[in-house]
Design a protein around this motif. Sequence first.
Motif, PDB file in Angstrom:
ATOM      1  N   ARG A 164       0.819  -1.215   0.000  1.00 22.98           N
ATOM      2  CA  ARG A 164       0.000   0.000   0.000  1.00 22.98           C
ATOM      3  C   ARG A 164       0.854   1.266   0.000  1.00 22.98           C
ATOM      4  NH1 ARG A 164      -2.871  -3.612   3.259  1.00 22.98           N
ATOM      5  NH2 ARG A 164      -4.895  -4.139   2.399  1.00 22.98           N
ATOM      6  N   THR A 165       2.168   1.097   0.247  1.00 23.35           N
ATOM      7  CA  THR A 165       3.013   2.304   0.277  1.00 23.35           C
ATOM      8  C   THR A 165       4.103   2.334  -0.784  1.00 23.35           C
ATOM      9  OG1 THR A 165       4.241   1.182   2.001  1.00 23.35           O
ATOM     10  CG2 THR A 165       2.771   2.932   2.712  1.00 23.35           C
ATOM     11  N   GLY A 166       4.487   1.194  -1.338  1.00 25.57           N
ATOM     12  CA  GLY A 166       5.598   1.227  -2.294  1.00 25.57           C
ATOM     13  C   GLY A 166       5.712  -0.058  -3.093  1.00 25.57           C
ATOM     14  N   GLU A 167       6.786  -0.133  -3.859  1.00 29.09           N
ATOM     15  CA  GLU A 167       6.991  -1.300  -4.730  1.00 29.09           C
ATOM     16  C   GLU A 167       8.427  -1.780  -4.637  1.00 29.09           C
ATOM     17  OE1 GLU A 167       4.283   0.457  -8.360  1.00 29.09           O
ATOM     18  OE2 GLU A 167       6.427   0.093  -8.728  1.00 29.09           O
ATOM     19  N   ALA A 168       8.614  -3.083  -4.836  1.00 31.84           N
ATOM     20  CA  ALA A 168       9.958  -3.643  -4.890  1.00 31.84           C
ATOM     21  C   ALA A 168       9.999  -4.694  -5.982  1.00 31.84           C
ATOM     22  CB  ALA A 168      10.323  -4.250  -3.547  1.00 31.84           C
ATOM     23  N   VAL A 169      11.180  -4.853  -6.564  1.00 23.63           N
ATOM     24  CA  VAL A 169      11.318  -5.784  -7.686  1.00 23.63           C
ATOM     25  C   VAL A 169      12.431  -6.777  -7.386  1.00 23.63           C
ATOM     26  CG1 VAL A 169      11.911  -5.966 -10.134  1.00 23.63           C
ATOM     27  CG2 VAL A 169      10.542  -4.033  -9.328  1.00 23.63           C
ATOM     28  N   GLY A 170      12.205  -8.061  -7.737  1.00 22.41           N
ATOM     29  CA  GLY A 170      13.262  -9.039  -7.527  1.00 22.41           C
ATOM     30  C   GLY A 170      12.955 -10.358  -8.210  1.00 22.41           C
ATOM     31  N   HIS A 171      13.868 -11.315  -8.013  1.00 19.90           N
ATOM     32  CA  HIS A 171      13.715 -12.629  -8.628  1.00 19.90           C
ATOM     33  C   HIS A 171      13.224 -13.639  -7.607  1.00 19.90           C
ATOM     34  CE1 HIS A 171      15.640 -11.510 -12.428  1.00 19.90           C
ATOM     35  NE2 HIS A 171      16.293 -10.640 -11.667  1.00 19.90           N
ATOM     36  N   VAL A 172      12.442 -14.556  -8.100  1.00 20.76           N
ATOM     37  CA  VAL A 172      11.762 -15.507  -7.241  1.00 20.76           C
ATOM     38  C   VAL A 172      12.611 -16.755  -7.017  1.00 20.76           C
ATOM     39  CG1 VAL A 172      10.019 -17.279  -7.670  1.00 20.76           C
ATOM     40  CG2 VAL A 172       9.362 -14.869  -7.620  1.00 20.76           C
ATOM     41  N   LEU A 224      11.009  -0.561   1.094  1.00 19.20           N
ATOM     42  CA  LEU A 224      10.195   0.090   0.065  1.00 19.20           C
ATOM     43  C   LEU A 224       8.752  -0.355   0.237  1.00 19.20           C
ATOM     44  CD1 LEU A 224      12.584  -0.472  -2.976  1.00 19.20           C
ATOM     45  CD2 LEU A 224      11.990   1.732  -1.965  1.00 19.20           C
ATOM     46  N   LEU A 225       8.559  -1.486   0.929  1.00 20.12           N
ATOM     47  CA  LEU A 225       7.216  -2.066   1.069  1.00 20.12           C
ATOM     48  C   LEU A 225       6.564  -1.775   2.410  1.00 20.12           C
ATOM     49  CD1 LEU A 225       8.029  -5.604  -0.435  1.00 20.12           C
ATOM     50  CD2 LEU A 225       6.858  -3.721  -1.586  1.00 20.12           C
ATOM     51  N   THR A 226       7.386  -1.621   3.472  1.00 18.34           N
ATOM     52  CA  THR A 226       6.806  -1.443   4.810  1.00 18.34           C
ATOM     53  C   THR A 226       6.118  -0.078   4.917  1.00 18.34           C
ATOM     54  OG1 THR A 226       9.007  -0.734   5.486  1.00 18.34           O
ATOM     55  CG2 THR A 226       8.371  -2.963   6.061  1.00 18.34           C
ATOM     56  N   ASP A 227       5.255   0.041   5.916  1.00 19.00           N
ATOM     57  CA  ASP A 227       4.515   1.302   6.063  1.00 19.00           C
ATOM     58  C   ASP A 227       4.748   1.929   7.434  1.00 19.00           C
ATOM     59  OD1 ASP A 227       2.875  -0.109   7.829  1.00 19.00           O
ATOM     60  OD2 ASP A 227       1.470  -0.658   6.243  1.00 19.00           O
ATOM     61  N   ASN A 228       3.888   2.867   7.817  1.00 25.37           N
ATOM     62  CA  ASN A 228       4.141   3.627   9.047  1.00 25.37           C
ATOM     63  C   ASN A 228       3.527   3.008  10.297  1.00 25.37           C
ATOM     64  OD1 ASN A 228       5.409   5.385   7.413  1.00 25.37           O
ATOM     65  ND2 ASN A 228       3.926   7.043   7.594  1.00 25.37           N
ATOM     66  N   ARG A 229       2.965   1.811  10.199  1.00 25.28           N
ATOM     67  CA  ARG A 229       2.357   1.239  11.395  1.00 25.28           C
ATOM     68  C   ARG A 229       3.439   0.779  12.366  1.00 25.28           C
ATOM     69  NH1 ARG A 229      -1.110  -3.254   9.924  1.00 25.28           N
ATOM     70  NH2 ARG A 229       0.631  -3.593   8.521  1.00 25.28           N
ATOM     71  N   VAL A 230       3.151   0.928  13.643  1.00 19.11           N
ATOM     72  CA  VAL A 230       4.153   0.614  14.669  1.00 19.11           C
ATOM     73  C   VAL A 230       3.526  -0.160  15.819  1.00 19.11           C
ATOM     74  CG1 VAL A 230       5.655   2.593  14.223  1.00 19.11           C
ATOM     75  CG2 VAL A 230       3.694   2.869  15.739  1.00 19.11           C
ATOM     76  N   ASP A 231       4.396  -0.795  16.599  1.00 16.32           N
ATOM     77  CA  ASP A 231       3.952  -1.424  17.838  1.00 16.32           C
ATOM     78  C   ASP A 231       3.284  -0.355  18.691  1.00 16.32           C
ATOM     79  OD1 ASP A 231       3.724  -3.059  20.158  1.00 16.32           O
ATOM     80  OD2 ASP A 231       5.629  -2.265  20.898  1.00 16.32           O
ATOM     81  N   LYS A 232       2.112  -0.652  19.203  1.00 14.79           N
ATOM     82  CA  LYS A 232       1.330   0.397  19.859  1.00 14.79           C
ATOM     83  C   LYS A 232       1.965   0.894  21.154  1.00 14.79           C
ATOM     84  CE  LYS A 232      -1.945  -2.659  22.232  1.00 14.79           C
ATOM     85  NZ  LYS A 232      -1.352  -2.515  23.564  1.00 14.79           N
ATOM     86  N   ASP A 233       2.859   0.117  21.758  1.00 13.35           N
ATOM     87  CA  ASP A 233       3.434   0.545  23.036  1.00 13.35           C
ATOM     88  C   ASP A 233       4.881   1.026  22.951  1.00 13.35           C
ATOM     89  OD1 ASP A 233       1.054  -0.165  24.367  1.00 13.35           O
ATOM     90  OD2 ASP A 233       1.686  -2.260  24.317  1.00 13.35           O
ATOM     91  N   SER A 234       5.562   0.738  21.856  1.00  9.20           N
ATOM     92  CA  SER A 234       6.976   1.122  21.816  1.00  9.20           C
ATOM     93  C   SER A 234       7.374   1.849  20.529  1.00  9.20           C
ATOM     94  CB  SER A 234       7.861  -0.131  21.957  1.00  9.20           C
ATOM     95  OG  SER A 234       7.827  -0.861  20.743  1.00  9.20           O
ATOM     96  N   ASN A 235       6.423   1.994  19.593  1.00  7.98           N
ATOM     97  CA  ASN A 235       6.715   2.644  18.316  1.00  7.98           C
ATOM     98  C   ASN A 235       7.743   1.909  17.453  1.00  7.98           C
ATOM     99  OD1 ASN A 235       4.872   4.647  18.441  1.00  7.98           O
ATOM    100  ND2 ASN A 235       6.274   6.273  19.050  1.00  7.98           N
ATOM    101  N   THR A 236       7.920   0.622  17.707  1.00  7.09           N
ATOM    102  CA  THR A 236       8.755  -0.169  16.803  1.00  7.09           C
ATOM    103  C   THR A 236       7.965  -0.443  15.524  1.00  7.09           C
ATOM    104  OG1 THR A 236       9.992  -1.199  18.562  1.00  7.09           O
ATOM    105  CG2 THR A 236       9.827  -2.456  16.521  1.00  7.09           C
ATOM    106  N   PRO A 237       8.566  -0.193  14.352  1.00  7.56           N
ATOM    107  CA  PRO A 237       7.817  -0.422  13.114  1.00  7.56           C
ATOM    108  C   PRO A 237       7.319  -1.870  13.007  1.00  7.56           C
ATOM    109  CG  PRO A 237       9.853   0.765  12.650  1.00  7.56           C
ATOM    110  CD  PRO A 237       9.911   0.354  14.087  1.00  7.56           C
ATOM    111  N   ALA A 238       6.118  -2.008  12.453  1.00  6.04           N
ATOM    112  CA  ALA A 238       5.545  -3.352  12.265  1.00  6.04           C
ATOM    113  C   ALA A 238       6.076  -3.918  10.943  1.00  6.04           C
ATOM    114  CB  ALA A 238       4.024  -3.264  12.277  1.00  6.04           C
ATOM    115  N   TYR A 239       7.405  -4.092  10.893  1.00  6.74           N
ATOM    116  CA  TYR A 239       8.060  -4.552   9.658  1.00  6.74           C
ATOM    117  C   TYR A 239       7.496  -5.878   9.146  1.00  6.74           C
ATOM    118  CZ  TYR A 239      12.165  -1.509  10.701  1.00  6.74           C
ATOM    119  OH  TYR A 239      13.024  -0.482  10.955  1.00  6.74           O
ATOM    120  N   LYS A 240       6.971  -6.686  10.071  1.00  6.59           N
ATOM    121  CA  LYS A 240       6.571  -8.038   9.668  1.00  6.59           C
ATOM    122  C   LYS A 240       5.102  -8.139   9.293  1.00  6.59           C
ATOM    123  CE  LYS A 240      10.558 -10.135  10.948  1.00  6.59           C
ATOM    124  NZ  LYS A 240      11.566  -9.080  10.735  1.00  6.59           N
ATOM    125  N   GLU A 241       4.445  -7.005   9.149  1.00  5.17           N
ATOM    126  CA  GLU A 241       3.023  -7.053   8.808  1.00  5.17           C
ATOM    127  C   GLU A 241       2.771  -6.356   7.483  1.00  5.17           C
ATOM    128  OE1 GLU A 241       0.308  -5.979  11.901  1.00  5.17           O
ATOM    129  OE2 GLU A 241       1.568  -6.835  13.462  1.00  5.17           O
TER     130      GLU A 241
END
Length: 688
Positions: free
Chosen positions: A627-635, A660-677
Amino acid sequence: AAMREEVIDKKKTVCTYCGVGCSFDVWTKGRKILKVEPHPHSPANGISTCVKGKFGWDYVNSEERLTKPLIRREDHFEEVDWDEAISYVAQRFSEIKKEKGSDHLAFISSSKATNEESYLMQKLSRQVIGTNNVDNCSRYCQAPATMGLFRTVGYGGDSGSISDIAEAKLVLTVGSNTAESHPVLASKIKRSQKLFGHKLYVFDLRKHEMAKRADRFFQPKPGTDLVWLSAITKYILDQGWHDQTFLQEWVNGLEDYRSSLEPFTLEYASDMTGISAEELKDLAEEVAHAESVAICWAMGVTQHVRGSDTSTAISNLLLITGNYGKPGTGAYPLRGHNNVQGCSDFGSMPNFFPGYEKVTENDVRKRYEAAWKVVLPEEIGMDNHEMIEAIHKGELSSMYVMGEDTGVVDANINYVTAAFEKLDFFVVQDLFLTKTAEYADVVLPASPSLEKEGTFTNTERRIQRLYQSFPPLEGTNPDWKIIQLIAKEMGHDWGYTHPSEIMEEAASLAPLFAGVSYERLEGYQSLQWPVAVDGTDQPLLFTEGFPFEDGKARLYPVDFELTHDTDEEYDLHVNNGRLLEHFHEGNMTYKSEGITRKTPRAFIEISEDLAEERGLKEGAKVKLISRTGEAVGHVTVTDRVKGKEIFIPLNDNGELSINLLTDNRVDKDSNTPAYKEIAVKMKVLKKK
Ligand code: SF4
């Protein structure tokens, strides 16, 4: 000097990659690194190392090292001498402080730098500038684990040593690719499994090496660890399998906690996680009855909107089953960087002075005010996430980033680099002209660990010394010297001549390190905090209670809500992590030719099912669109991932950069980015 070149020298150092903290002797001749030799007395690793610690040192002598400070002139960088660079930085910092206020400046410490350097970065921020806007990359990784542990047991570090993990009769790893991310620690688990029949249960989205070796492997649906953890805790309580004596003596809040577990029935849990009720019952029984349980976790737990809560659920389970304060038990958030633990420990956090004392507490602040002879800010500063937001809002004008490629490793990098462009004044200090440095107004060339002295703290809270193998590359300076030069130019002459003096000051101010000194850390000696004045340290925490006023731990209720957001359009879930050979974005490991030859680039790992569904062959080229960006690669098609789950390694800073794909959502208590979602859709560019 010619003579010196001839001599083979041997100096102890500590690995500068992961948080295991392997130490070893580095053999050198001049600037040439001949070999790395572990020592039987290396406390964390004995005679083992992994490929990175052994062969990952070419970056130190890389041609790409920066050797002159750079100042931006319109659209290009100009090389300048150190005097000019430092006085320019000091002048711009002073101007911004005067015109806009101290809180318009912010500081990021490096978890690759030493404890002493973290201490100085927060001192610069607090004493010289007058702001608590200082943070470090634990915000990207284990801040949620620290939060979960603070809430429940009072210390945010591993509760024992690596040897306790090896001693545990049952080890659970959750969201950790231990064999690749913490190889030497993983080998200890494997050894105990093989020699002593200890059990290993692995919980992960991906069937990696550790999962294949596990006695049992569970593949819960993304983002649902909190649910199975809470469900088995509930089942244990319902069956009366909890450790009643331990709970009575050492733990508060049982009744409230018990009622908070009501929603976590086996049926609900199995529905949410995909793990059957029977399996959950079995699991509960095994955990409750095992003689000792240690739980290790990593980014697969923390980098979620519910990262702190899931870490809390882990600690709750350990409390209910009495798995704290005894050998072979405890909570082990596995630290990522060599010194991410120490970087937080020594105060580069917006809410804490060194040793986790709150900036909001008057007594603590008074102590630092007396020592530093200034009035200190009372309010909690901005964390990394808030800094980026504040720049976009026009509330932050200047940043000083030490040893971090923020523009690659922070989530949603398009948004982050757009923020950099808005800064009035941006200083980056690094070994290389990183992507982040390209946005800077001033770039300061630093020296890596082999060129300086200091200490690192590994995942088991172990403080270890590093010794200088050879002097800094000409034109570069260790971070502690650079920070000190800036402070001096701004009117605070600290006058440290050696990092040991910085540690002495930290020990005199922070009770957690009261007994730490370079003498006590000589050679392969080490200390695990807290360290009392007499030098007694604590390899195993909580043997005599918990660091709360009444000495008791606290069960902390958490609830659950599914937060990852695949839908019909964005139908694929992207997970990400390390590979054995590379470290994060690869700024260091790609400089080693052997490593690069073996694993030249990142890839997009997909399941056989998905390959079949989309008609993709090995090597096909695809575009992933979030929803925020694009990335290109080989499978690459493997059996390690299942269904609609995709894995991308972190070691790309180009068009397959995960952020390029992650967004601004963060852990609600520590502001760690939700890189895995991350939810994405896939566009096939070339089927192959
Ligand atoms: Fe370095 Fe970690 Fe490998 Fe040890 S396990 S050598 S600390 S990267």
